[in-house]
Design an enzyme around this catalytic site. Structure first.
Site, PDB file in Angstrom:
ATOM      1  N   HIS A  91       5.871  26.816 -11.029  1.00 44.60           N
ATOM      2  CA  HIS A  91       5.454  24.657 -10.928  1.00 44.60           C
ATOM      3  C   HIS A  91       5.599  24.160 -10.175  1.00 44.60           C
ATOM      4  O   HIS A  91       7.491  24.206 -10.157  1.00 44.60           O
ATOM      5  CB  HIS A  91       6.004  24.235 -12.645  1.00 44.60           C
ATOM      6  CG  HIS A  91       5.109  23.044 -13.213  1.00 44.60           C
ATOM      7  ND1 HIS A  91       4.114  23.284 -13.864  1.00 44.60           N
ATOM      8  CD2 HIS A  91       5.164  21.866 -12.880  1.00 44.60           C
ATOM      9  CE1 HIS A  91       3.473  22.153 -13.966  1.00 44.60           C
ATOM     10  NE2 HIS A  91       4.543  20.828 -13.433  1.00 44.60           N
ATOM     11  N   ALA A  92       5.289  23.200  -9.143  1.00 45.00           N
ATOM     12  CA  ALA A  92       5.361  22.481  -8.002  1.00 45.00           C
ATOM     13  C   ALA A  92       6.529  22.267  -8.545  1.00 45.00           C
ATOM     14  O   ALA A  92       6.716  20.956  -9.348  1.00 45.00           O
ATOM     15  CB  ALA A  92       3.552  22.598  -7.505  1.00 45.00           C
ATOM     16  N   GLU A  96       5.003   9.085  -9.274  1.00 44.89           N
ATOM     17  CA  GLU A  96       3.657   9.863  -9.458  1.00 44.89           C
ATOM     18  C   GLU A  96       2.549   9.264  -8.573  1.00 44.89           C
ATOM     19  O   GLU A  96       1.821  10.244  -8.544  1.00 44.89           O
ATOM     20  CB  GLU A  96       3.265   9.509 -11.152  1.00 44.89           C
ATOM     21  CG  GLU A  96       5.199  10.808 -11.699  1.00 44.89           C
ATOM     22  CD  GLU A  96       5.040  12.158 -11.382  1.00 44.89           C
ATOM     23  OE1 GLU A  96       6.464  12.146 -11.631  1.00 44.89           O
ATOM     24  OE2 GLU A  96       4.396  12.665 -10.107  1.00 44.89           O
ATOM     25  N   HIS A 127       5.948  20.552 -19.568  1.00 46.97           N
ATOM     26  CA  HIS A 127       6.640  19.270 -19.503  1.00 46.97           C
ATOM     27  C   HIS A 127       8.191  19.145 -21.006  1.00 46.97           C
ATOM     28  O   HIS A 127       8.900  18.642 -20.934  1.00 46.97           O
ATOM     29  CB  HIS A 127       6.427  18.407 -19.248  1.00 46.97           C
ATOM     30  CG  HIS A 127       5.913  18.210 -17.465  1.00 46.97           C
ATOM     31  ND1 HIS A 127       4.708  18.979 -17.774  1.00 46.97           N
ATOM     32  CD2 HIS A 127       5.615  17.740 -16.874  1.00 46.97           C
ATOM     33  CE1 HIS A 127       3.624  18.969 -16.117  1.00 46.97           C
ATOM     34  NE2 HIS A 127       4.865  17.654 -15.535  1.00 46.97           N
ATOM     35  N   HIS A 134       0.603  15.433  -4.126  1.00 47.42           N
ATOM     36  CA  HIS A 134       1.527  14.927  -4.285  1.00 47.42           C
ATOM     37  C   HIS A 134       2.703  15.064  -4.733  1.00 47.42           C
ATOM     38  O   HIS A 134       4.152  14.017  -4.273  1.00 47.42           O
ATOM     39  CB  HIS A 134       0.798  15.361  -5.904  1.00 47.42           C
ATOM     40  CG  HIS A 134       1.225  15.286  -6.807  1.00 47.42           C
ATOM     41  ND1 HIS A 134       1.306  14.268  -7.845  1.00 47.42           N
ATOM     42  CD2 HIS A 134       3.241  15.337  -7.447  1.00 47.42           C
ATOM     43  CE1 HIS A 134       2.172  13.529  -9.012  1.00 47.42           C
ATOM     44  NE2 HIS A 134       3.266  14.169  -8.349  1.00 47.42           N
ATOM     45  N   GLU A 135       3.300  16.379  -4.177  1.00 40.54           N
ATOM     46  CA  GLU A 135       4.637  16.813  -4.247  1.00 40.54           C
ATOM     47  C   GLU A 135       5.335  16.405  -2.795  1.00 40.54           C
ATOM     48  O   GLU A 135       6.312  15.922  -2.745  1.00 40.54           O
ATOM     49  CB  GLU A 135       4.664  18.532  -3.662  1.00 40.54           C
ATOM     50  CG  GLU A 135       4.517  19.275  -4.784  1.00 40.54           C
ATOM     51  CD  GLU A 135       5.430  18.338  -6.518  1.00 40.54           C
ATOM     52  OE1 GLU A 135       4.192  18.514  -7.108  1.00 40.54           O
ATOM     53  OE2 GLU A 135       6.061  18.130  -6.487  1.00 40.54           O
ATOM     54  N   TYR A 148       2.391   9.904 -15.883  1.00 34.91           N
ATOM     55  CA  TYR A 148       1.768  10.280 -15.185  1.00 34.91           C
ATOM     56  C   TYR A 148       0.397   9.664 -15.473  1.00 34.91           C
ATOM     57  O   TYR A 148      -0.836   9.056 -14.423  1.00 34.91           O
ATOM     58  CB  TYR A 148       1.361  12.321 -15.593  1.00 34.91           C
ATOM     59  CG  TYR A 148       2.240  12.738 -15.115  1.00 34.91           C
ATOM     60  CD1 TYR A 148       2.648  13.331 -15.415  1.00 34.91           C
ATOM     61  CD2 TYR A 148       2.350  13.314 -13.269  1.00 34.91           C
ATOM     62  CE1 TYR A 148       4.336  14.362 -15.330  1.00 34.91           C
ATOM     63  CE2 TYR A 148       3.397  13.793 -13.133  1.00 34.91           C
ATOM     64  CZ  TYR A 148       4.348  14.472 -13.694  1.00 34.91           C
ATOM     65  OH  TYR A 148       5.292  15.276 -13.229  1.00 34.91           O
ATOM     66  N   HIS A 162       6.229  12.226  -3.301  1.00 30.21           N
ATOM     67  CA  HIS A 162       8.155  12.706  -3.651  1.00 30.21           C
ATOM     68  C   HIS A 162       8.819  12.627  -2.397  1.00 30.21           C
ATOM     69  O   HIS A 162       9.394  11.993  -2.144  1.00 30.21           O
ATOM     70  CB  HIS A 162       7.964  14.118  -5.154  1.00 30.21           C
ATOM     71  CG  HIS A 162       7.231  13.448  -6.212  1.00 30.21           C
ATOM     72  ND1 HIS A 162       7.556  12.344  -7.328  1.00 30.21           N
ATOM     73  CD2 HIS A 162       6.345  14.422  -6.319  1.00 30.21           C
ATOM     74  CE1 HIS A 162       6.761  12.531  -7.701  1.00 30.21           C
ATOM     75  NE2 HIS A 162       6.613  13.849  -8.155  1.00 30.21           N
TER      76      HIS A 162
HETATM   77  C1  LIG Z   1      12.651  17.770  -8.836  1.00 34.83           C
HETATM   78  C2  LIG Z   1      12.054  17.252  -8.974  1.00 34.83           C
HETATM   79  O1  LIG Z   1      11.979  18.356 -10.548  1.00 34.83           O
HETATM   80  N1  LIG Z   1      11.414  16.679  -9.586  1.00 34.83           N
HETATM   81  C3  LIG Z   1       9.997  15.923  -9.709  1.00 34.83           C
HETATM   82  C4  LIG Z   1       9.068  14.644  -8.923  1.00 34.83           C
HETATM   83  C5  LIG Z   1      10.112  13.446  -8.917  1.00 34.83           C
HETATM   84  O2  LIG Z   1      10.542  13.020 -10.428  1.00 34.83           O
HETATM   85  O3  LIG Z   1      11.405  13.246  -8.194  1.00 34.83           O
HETATM   86  C6  LIG Z   1       8.901  17.469  -9.612  1.00 34.83           C
HETATM   87  O4  LIG Z   1       8.471  17.504  -8.468  1.00 34.83           O
HETATM   88  N2  LIG Z   1       7.696  17.377 -10.964  1.00 34.83           N
HETATM   89  C7  LIG Z   1       7.145  18.331 -11.005  1.00 34.83           C
HETATM   90  C8  LIG Z   1       5.700  18.343 -10.732  1.00 34.83           C
HETATM   91  C9  LIG Z   1       5.010  18.729 -10.775  1.00 34.83           C
HETATM   92  C10 LIG Z   1       2.748  18.497 -11.557  1.00 34.83           C
HETATM   93  C11 LIG Z   1       2.913  18.476 -12.395  1.00 34.83           C
HETATM   94  O5  LIG Z   1       3.381  18.906 -13.522  1.00 34.83           O
HETATM   95  N3  LIG Z   1       1.896  17.283 -12.603  1.00 34.83           N
HETATM   96  C12 LIG Z   1       1.901  16.867 -14.127  1.00 34.83           C
HETATM   97  C13 LIG Z   1       0.109  15.562 -14.081  1.00 34.83           C
HETATM   98  C14 LIG Z   1      -0.370  15.795 -13.216  1.00 34.83           C
HETATM   99  C15 LIG Z   1      -1.418  16.538 -13.378  1.00 34.83           C
HETATM  100  C16 LIG Z   1      -2.538  16.181 -12.014  1.00 34.83           C
HETATM  101  C17 LIG Z   1      -2.308  15.199 -10.885  1.00 34.83           C
HETATM  102  O6  LIG Z   1      -2.711  15.792  -9.699  1.00 34.83           O
HETATM  103  C18 LIG Z   1      -0.495  14.787 -10.932  1.00 34.83           C
HETATM  104  C19 LIG Z   1       0.340  14.386 -11.804  1.00 34.83           C
HETATM  105  C20 LIG Z   1       1.138  17.998 -14.759  1.00 34.83           C
HETATM  106  O7  LIG Z   1       0.367  19.352 -13.913  1.00 34.83           O
HETATM  107  O8  LIG Z   1       0.639  18.408 -15.956  1.00 34.83           O
HETATM  108  C21 LIG Z   1       2.068  20.295 -10.839  1.00 34.83           C
HETATM  109  C22 LIG Z   1       1.097  19.464 -10.110  1.00 34.83           C
HETATM  110  C23 LIG Z   1       1.424  18.077  -9.826  1.00 34.83           C
HETATM  111  C24 LIG Z   1       2.399  17.821 -10.385  1.00 34.83           C
HETATM  112  C25 LIG Z   1       5.352  16.729 -10.563  1.00 34.83           C
HETATM  113  O9  LIG Z   1       5.458  16.995  -8.686  1.00 34.83           O
HETATM  114  O10 LIG Z   1       5.375  15.155 -10.936  1.00 34.83           O
HETATM  115 ZN   LIG Z   2       4.892  14.311  -9.175  1.00 31.94          ZN
END
Ligand SMILES: CC(=O)N[C@@H](CC(=O)O)C(=O)NC[C@H](CC1(C(=O)N[C@@H](Cc2ccc(O)cc2)C(=O)O)CCCC1)C(=O)O
Ligand SMILES: [Zn+2]
Length: 593
Positions: free
Chosen positions: A326-327, A384, A486, A356-357, A496, A360
């Site tokens: 998971h990214a 986010e 999550h 997106h990443e 989100y 951050h």
């Molecule tokens: C050290 C650490 O963990 N750091 C935190 C960041 C921080 O808090 O500093 C972090 O990297 N969280 C991982 C998480 C990954 C992703 C995600 O889970 N997205 C949601 C919802 C969504 C869906 C579509 C979209 O366009 C945007 C979001 C899902 O896929 O359900 C995967 C794909 C995108 C973002 C993230 O980057 O938010």
């Molecule tokens: Zn994010």
């Protein structure tokens, strides 16, 4: 006898206060680096050895936080500046680290680590010899297969392999987490999570936004339902109006953009999916991140530093090790080391995820000079929204044409509707999902949903808000919330939903700043350093001010506002209203089998 009221004299000497803060920031930076490094090593190589090191570092970090929070109570905040008062408040607000019973704290950290490992190593056997993981195999099947039964087998298989395996851990986690935050005076974990928004009316505010946006979702849902009935036959669609949960191109039905080829209103016009062109141009994972970095730099933002390029993991390792695919974006808390871990596949979805990443990482870079207590988003939704705001520019046909991923831009109204549809299948489809995850969790933390009702209530919310239903009857052994990252990874999710609203406010604000005059969905702020400056002015604040201050810097006003999102999609909603007529909506309750 009076309880031993400690008549401790509060320290009010300004030098002593500064010494405490300096000492905290120095030590917190070093211990946080240690923990982050260990956690990174574990996430990129899921062995018991690495888990044990990580749990040991986690305990050291928790104990450091407990000690610092306890010492901080000895200082007189009434003589402090607002900023120092805010730092002390955050230093004391340590969440589940507050659990002073070491046995319970170790058990809580172990459960969290085990749940994420179960999720990240789960596999589904497609036949007796071929068992495959979510990333990339099951994700690809859910995105590309149109075989109703195969999709059903994979969907059920994933829930059995992930959620079911952690079913009994979750109630124990809930109890231990609530007990820990209650030591800080919070009623339950949900109250602690919501406190990050510093908004007493937060729950009402997000409900208001959801109600404002629900008509847009109903129109999209009706259109997609009609199209899918034509593909899969109406036998699979109950009279209640719900859509089977496994045929929307995504394991959780949270984004529907993988169906764009079947759902494009004008199939003879382009759909603006650049995946084929990326493959034709031999894009690699690295090139995806270099392309993203060049957009951020075009705004005058901070470039990704050398450590980022040397230490990030951009692809699933080929050596067969188990990792968390998971990214995620990582701040190593030393002002220099920032990394992304992503099992990148060359396609437009992962192209967006990379942005997106990187959003951050850019936030981490912009607030790196803040004291540690302020190195966070203005609120979790802000963190986010950064990358996704940039993606609203990057995804425009104009921008894709400018970087050579489209042979032509939009030339007529029909193409314009096709583009808005592709964006709606990602952004509007997501809204009820983004809203309901923490509706479920907040109720679980409050005790309104007991373990025997976990799965039933999960599906009641999914049926009611998303208008989907489980294509096979669920049993009391199922724990479908655990099939969504999550939940085992213990990430709050309402951030989100907030992001999907405010990213359109940010996009509008940056487009206005850039002097753009056209329709919002066609705006591309590429190369506009004036817009970049407005964004970085907000990002540099981190969490040093309450988020309405950051919102005002960006947008000139202090509230979350769904209007920019609704304006962005207005042409599409008008189209859908004409297309759908009266055939919209669904029964609130799940259909019976
Ligand atoms: C050290 C650490 O963990 N750091 C935190 C960041 C921080 O808090 O500093 C972090 O990297 N969280 C991982 C998480 C990954 C992703 C995600 O889970 N997205 C949601 C919802 C969504 C869906 C579509 C979209 O366009 C945007 C979001 C899902 O896929 O359900 C995967 C794909 C995108 C973002 C993230 O980057 O938010
Ligand atoms: Zn994010």
């Amino acid at each position: 006898v009076l309880a031993g009221v400690s008549s401790q004299v509060l320290i009010n000497d300004s030098q002593a206060i500064q010494d405490f803060l300096l000492d905290y920031n120095t030590r917190a930076g070093l211990i946080a680096y240690d923990l982050t490094e260990a956690t990174w090593n574990f996430n990129t190589n899921l062995t018991d050895y690495n888990q044990n090191i990580t749990l040991d570092k986690q305990l050291k970090w928790d104990q450091f936080l407990q000690e610092a929070a306890s010492n901080a109570t000895g200082y007189d905040t009434s003589v402090m500046s607002e900023a120092d008062k805010r730092q002390f408040h955050i230093i004391k607000d340590i969440g589940i680290s507050a659990q002073t019973n070491e046995t319970k704290l170790k058990r809580l950290n172990k459960i969290l680590s085990d749940m994420e490992s179960i999720y990240s190593t789960a596999k589904v056997c497609l036949n007796s010899t071929n068992c495959v993981p979510l990333d990339p195999d099951l994700t690809k099947i859910m995105a590309e297969s149109r075989d109703y039964q195969l999709l059903l087998d994979v969907w059920k298989g994933w829930s059995d392999a992930s959620g079911r395996k952690m079913k009994d851990l979750y109630p124990e986690y809930v109890e231990l987490s609530n007990e820990a935050v209650q030591l800080l005076g919070y009623t339950d974990t949900g109250a602690y999570w919501r406190s990050k928004y510093e908004t007493p009316t937060f729950e009402e505010d997000v409900l208001g936004l959801y109600n404002q946006l629900r008509p847009l979702y109903e129109q999209l849902h009706a259109y997609v339902r009609r199209k899918l009935k034509a593909i899969y036959g109406s036998d699979n669609f109950p009279a209640s109006g719900h859509i089977p949960a496994h045929i929307l191109g995504n394991m959780w039905a949270q984004e529907w953009d993988n169906l764009i080829k079947e759902l494009s209103p004008y199939p003879k016009k382009p759909t603006f999916d650049v995946t084929d062109e990326m493959i034709r141009q031999n894009y690699t994972a690295l090139k995806i991140f270099q392309t993203a970095d060049s957009f951020f730099q075009s705004l005058g933002l901070i470039p990704m530093p050398p450590e980022f390029w040397n230490k990030s993991v951009f692809e699933r390792p080929a050596d067969g090790r188990e990792i968390v695919c998971h990214a995620s974006a990582w701040d190593f808390n030393n002002g220099k080391d920032f990394r992304i871990k992503q099992c990148t596949v060359v396609n437009s979805k992962d192209f967006n995820t990379a942005h997106h990443e990187m959003g951050h990482i850019e936030y981490f870079l912009q607030y790196a000079n803040q004291p540690i207590a302020f190195r966070d988003g203005a609120n979790p939704g802000f963190h986010e929204a950064v990358g996704d705001t940039i993606s609203l520019s990057v995804n425009t046909p104009e921008h894709m044409y400018a970087i050579g991923l489209l042979k032509e831009s939009i030339e007529d109204k029909k193409s314009d509707i096709n583009y808005l549809m592709s964006m709606a299948l990602e952004k509007i489809a997501f809204l009820p999902f983004g809203y309901l995850i923490d509706q479920w969790r907040w109720k679980v933390f409050r005790g309104d949903i007991t373990p025997d009702k976990y799965n039933e209530e999960w599906w009641n919310l999914r049926c009611r808000y998303q208008g989907i239903f489980p294509p096979v009857a669920r049993s009391s052994d199922d724990f479908d919330p655990g099939a969504k990252y999550h939940i085992p990874a213990n990430y709050p999710y309402i951030s989100y939903f907030v992001s999907f609203v405010i990213q359109f406010q940010f996009h509008k604000a940056l487009c206005d700043e850039a002097g753009y005059k056209g329709p919002l969905h066609r705006c591309d702020i590429y190369n506009n350093t004036k817009a970049g400056k407005k964004l970085s002015d907000m990002l540099q604040l981190g969490r040093s001010q309450p988020w309405p201050v950051a919102m005002k810097i960006m947008t000139g006003q202090t509230k979350m506002d769904a209007q920019p999102l609704m304006d962005y999609f207005k042409p599409l909603i008008n189209f859908l209203k004409k297309e759908n007529g009266e055939d919209i909506g669904w029964q609130p309750n799940c259909p019976s089998y």
